[in-house]
Each structure stands twice: as C-alpha cells, then as structure tokens.
Enzyme design. Structure first.
Site, PDB file in Angstrom:
ATOM      1  N   PRO A  13      37.461  71.347  -2.000  1.00  0.00           N
ATOM      2  CG  PRO A  13      37.124  69.047  -1.971  1.00  0.00           C
ATOM      3  CD  PRO A  13      37.280  70.227  -1.071  1.00  0.00           C
ATOM      4  CG  ASP A  36      41.096  80.202  -6.536  1.00  0.00           C
ATOM      5  OD1 ASP A  36      40.015  79.594  -6.597  1.00  0.00           O
ATOM      6  OD2 ASP A  36      42.041  79.836  -5.821  1.00  0.00           O
ATOM      7  CE  LYS A  58      46.527  82.318  -8.339  1.00  0.00           C
ATOM      8  NZ  LYS A  58      46.436  82.825  -7.114  1.00  0.00           N
ATOM      9  N   GLY A  89      40.450  77.699  -3.740  1.00  0.00           N
ATOM     10  CA  GLY A  89      40.140  76.276  -3.805  1.00  0.00           C
ATOM     11  C   GLY A  89      41.039  75.497  -2.855  1.00  0.00           C
ATOM     12  N   GLY A  90      40.487  74.456  -2.244  1.00  0.00           N
ATOM     13  CA  GLY A  90      41.295  73.611  -1.365  1.00  0.00           C
ATOM     14  C   GLY A  90      41.722  74.348  -0.119  1.00  0.00           C
ATOM     15  CG  ASP A  91      45.041  74.616   3.354  1.00  0.00           C
ATOM     16  OD1 ASP A  91      44.348  74.656   4.397  1.00  0.00           O
ATOM     17  OD2 ASP A  91      46.178  75.126   3.273  1.00  0.00           O
ATOM     18  CB  ILE A  94      47.989  72.908  -0.122  1.00  0.00           C
ATOM     19  CG1 ILE A  94      48.000  72.423   1.328  1.00  0.00           C
ATOM     20  CG2 ILE A  94      48.518  71.815  -1.065  1.00  0.00           C
ATOM     21  CD1 ILE A  94      49.310  71.807   1.782  1.00  0.00           C
ATOM     22  CG  MET A 170      48.612  72.991 -10.551  1.00  0.00           C
ATOM     23  SD  MET A 170      49.503  74.385  -9.848  1.00  0.00           S
ATOM     24  CE  MET A 170      50.240  73.671  -8.400  1.00  0.00           C
ATOM     25  N   GLY A 199      37.813  66.124  -8.594  1.00  0.00           N
ATOM     26  CA  GLY A 199      37.616  65.345  -7.377  1.00  0.00           C
ATOM     27  C   GLY A 199      36.593  65.976  -6.452  1.00  0.00           C
TER      28      GLY A 199
HETATM   29  C1  LIG Z   1      46.808  76.146  -7.744  1.00  0.00           C
HETATM   30  S1  LIG Z   1      46.564  74.507  -7.180  1.00  0.00           S
HETATM   31  C2  LIG Z   1      45.561  74.838  -5.805  1.00  0.00           C
HETATM   32  C3  LIG Z   1      45.499  73.713  -4.826  1.00  0.00           C
HETATM   33  C4  LIG Z   1      44.563  73.981  -3.671  1.00  0.00           C
HETATM   34  N1  LIG Z   1      45.030  75.071  -2.847  1.00  0.00           N
HETATM   35  C5  LIG Z   1      44.325  72.743  -2.821  1.00  0.00           C
HETATM   36  O1  LIG Z   1      44.681  72.721  -1.644  1.00  0.00           O
HETATM   37  O2  LIG Z   1      43.745  71.803  -3.352  1.00  0.00           O
HETATM   38  C6  LIG Z   1      45.428  73.897  -8.385  1.00  0.00           C
HETATM   39  C7  LIG Z   1      45.514  72.400  -8.564  1.00  0.00           C
HETATM   40  O3  LIG Z   1      44.879  71.730  -7.484  1.00  0.00           O
HETATM   41  C8  LIG Z   1      44.321  70.518  -7.959  1.00  0.00           C
HETATM   42  N2  LIG Z   1      42.872  70.546  -7.703  1.00  0.00           N
HETATM   43  C9  LIG Z   1      42.168  71.541  -7.173  1.00  0.00           C
HETATM   44  N3  LIG Z   1      40.870  71.194  -7.026  1.00  0.00           N
HETATM   45  C10 LIG Z   1      40.774  69.924  -7.497  1.00  0.00           C
HETATM   46  C11 LIG Z   1      39.714  68.988  -7.612  1.00  0.00           C
HETATM   47  N4  LIG Z   1      38.471  69.284  -7.221  1.00  0.00           N
HETATM   48  N5  LIG Z   1      39.986  67.777  -8.130  1.00  0.00           N
HETATM   49  C12 LIG Z   1      41.233  67.441  -8.523  1.00  0.00           C
HETATM   50  N6  LIG Z   1      42.282  68.295  -8.434  1.00  0.00           N
HETATM   51  C13 LIG Z   1      42.054  69.502  -7.915  1.00  0.00           C
HETATM   52  C14 LIG Z   1      44.640  70.417  -9.435  1.00  0.00           C
HETATM   53  O4  LIG Z   1      45.845  69.704  -9.584  1.00  0.00           O
HETATM   54  C15 LIG Z   1      44.812  71.872  -9.797  1.00  0.00           C
HETATM   55  O5  LIG Z   1      45.588  72.030 -10.961  1.00  0.00           O
END
Ligand SMILES: C[S@@+](CC[C@H](N)C(=O)[O-])C[C@H]1O[C@@H](n2cnc3c(N)ncnc32)[C@H](O)[C@@H]1O
Length: 251
Positions: A13, A36, A58, A89-91, A94, A170, A199
């Site tokens: 995150p 990204d 993106k 970002g994240g996984d 997901i 999102m 977060g």
């Molecule tokens: C394209 S998705 C990617 C998600 C990512 N692959 C994941 O596993 O968190 C982007 C969305 O993830 C959420 N997101 C990603 N990073 C975040 C963070 N640090 N705090 C809160 N929401 C986050 C938001 O809803 C954002 O619009």
C-alpha cells in the site's frame, strides 16, 4: 540471447516496510521497472541508480498508457534479454490487471513470475485497526470494484450485511451510486461504514459514518483517491477514536 523474465511484483500500500523481501530484492536488481501511479517514491528509491524507470500511471478515466501497450512494453524488454519488474500498488492480482499481463507474457513466450504484495485492503485495514473478519461481527469478506464502468450491472446482493464485510476499491467518485445500490439491495441505511484514504501511508485518514451518509462524508471531507470504502460492523470499533483522524466523522 536469453529471454528476460517479467516479474509482476506487488508493492503493497505504500510504505516500503510493507514490501516482501522478494519484492525488495527484485526492485533493487532490476534493469527495468515499469510502475503504476500507486507506487510510492520511497519504494522506487530502492531501485538501482542505473535502472530504467517507466511510469505508466493509470488514473481513473485517464489511462496514460493503454493496457495492451503496457503489456507490449514488458514483452519488448524481456525479448531483448532484460529482466523486467512490473511494479504495482498492493497485490498484482487484486484489481491490478496482473492476470492480463501474465497472459500477454505467456502468449509471447516470455517467462513470467508473480510476487504477491500486501493488498491495500489488508494494509489499510491493518493501519486503521479495522479487522476485516471478527468472530463477533463478520466471517465473510468480499472485495469489489466501485468504478463507474459496469457498476450498475455488478451483482453485490448478499455481499454486505450482518456477519459480512464489503471492501470497495475505486469507489470515491461513485460513493453516491454505491450507497444507493447497497440500500436498494436491502442494506440498512444505518449500516456502519468507514473510508480509508491513503491507507498505511503517513497521510492516512480514517473516516467513519453510516451508509446513508456515505456520499456526504466523502464530499464534505474532500476524500481523494486512493481510498477504500469498508462496509460493515467491523468498522464500528469501540475504540475507533484512537485511529480516526481529527477530521473523522462520528464513530
Ligand atoms: C487499480 S486498484 C489497485 C489495487 C491494488 N492492486 C491493491 O491490491 O491494493 C486502485 C485502488 O486501490 C485502492 N488503494 C490502493 N492503494 C490504497 C491505499 N494506500 N489506501 C487506500 N486505498 C488504496 C483504492 O481504492 C484505489 O482506487
């Protein structure tokens, strides 16, 4: 010439401390990093000084580089023998389009490996001290995408309510539609909700309220992306004030 490998790597995150050891090692070794917009500068700072960093950021309704061109870019670098870290970002799996990129690599005969990351759903919930499951409140958790495209067609019936937690990615721009959709599905207007903005980052805000007030909460507090909306009783911690910012809504 040997073909390079594409590594689809989860960056978590934001906080570099939340990278896996494998992600940190690959970021530090890669000749090419394609990332990204959710990847924090502190994570990119782990790259070697001569690494080529490509930002394919993106943003909602504005794709700097179309997905097929991102996939083609990964394949192109790998075919000339470079290992590529595709940092997300994240996984990666997901809501990260990692599946599409893995398919493109396999179709081109390029080896691909996936390195999981801490999804924002887990990282942000942990930072906000919102347990996504809890023996007293929720034994089911679901992840959904709340962006405009296709929102009306998505069937969320049964995903939120007693004993369940719903995490919406999102969903900032579509918060009014989300609240309407859930209430039309029968969810009580006084269902507890939380919004976690940025977060697990230093600028995190955790805002709490009720489902019927979600659109006002998002608008009045000026919530910006990235943010998650969490629906369910797990957001109503007794000691919520401890992790709710000064701007936070009623606990
Ligand atoms: C394209 S998705 C990617 C998600 C990512 N692959 C994941 O596993 O968190 C982007 C969305 O993830 C959420 N997101 C990603 N990073 C975040 C963070 N640090 N705090 C809160 N929401 C986050 C938001 O809803 C954002 O619009």
């Amino acid at each position: 010439m040997a073909i390079g490998t594409v590594f689809l790597v989860g960056a978590g995150p934001g906080d570099p401390d939340l990278l896996t050891l494998r992600a940190a090692r690959l970021i530090g070794q890669a000749a090419v990093i394609v990332h990204d917009g959710l990847v924090e500068p502190a994570v990119l700072a782990l790259a070697r000084p001569d690494a080529l960093l490509v930002d394919v950021a993106k943003r909602r309704a504005h794709h700097t580089l179309p997905q097929d061109q991102i996939s083609a870019l990964l394949v192109r670098h790998a075919l000339v023998g470079q290992d590529v870290v595709r940092l997300k970002g994240g996984d990666p799996f997901i809501f990260g389009r990692g599946g599409e990129e893995a398919e493109a690599c396999r179709a081109a005969g390029v080896p691909v490996q996936v390195v999981p990351g801490i999804s924002s759903a887990l990282g942000a919930a942990a930072a906000a001290q919102i347990p996504l499951t809890h023996r007293d409140h929720a034994s089911i958790v679901s992840f959904v995408a709340g962006q405009c495209k296709g929102l009306a067609e998505q069937d969320w019936a049964g995903l939120a309510g007693a004993g369940r937690t719903l995490v919406i990615f999102m969903g900032v721009k579509t918060a009014p539609h989300i609240a309407d959709k859930l209430m039309a599905d029968g969810l009580a207007p006084d269902t507890a909700v939380a919004v976690i903005e940025n977060g697990a980052r230093p600028t995190m805000r955790v805002l709490r309220g009720l489902l019927a007030g979600l659109p006002d909460l998002v608008e009045q507090q000026g919530v910006v992306s990235p943010a998650l909306i969490v629906i369910g009783a797990v957001t109503r911690a007794d000691d919520a004030a401890l992790v709710t910012t000064a701007l936070g809504a009623a606990a």
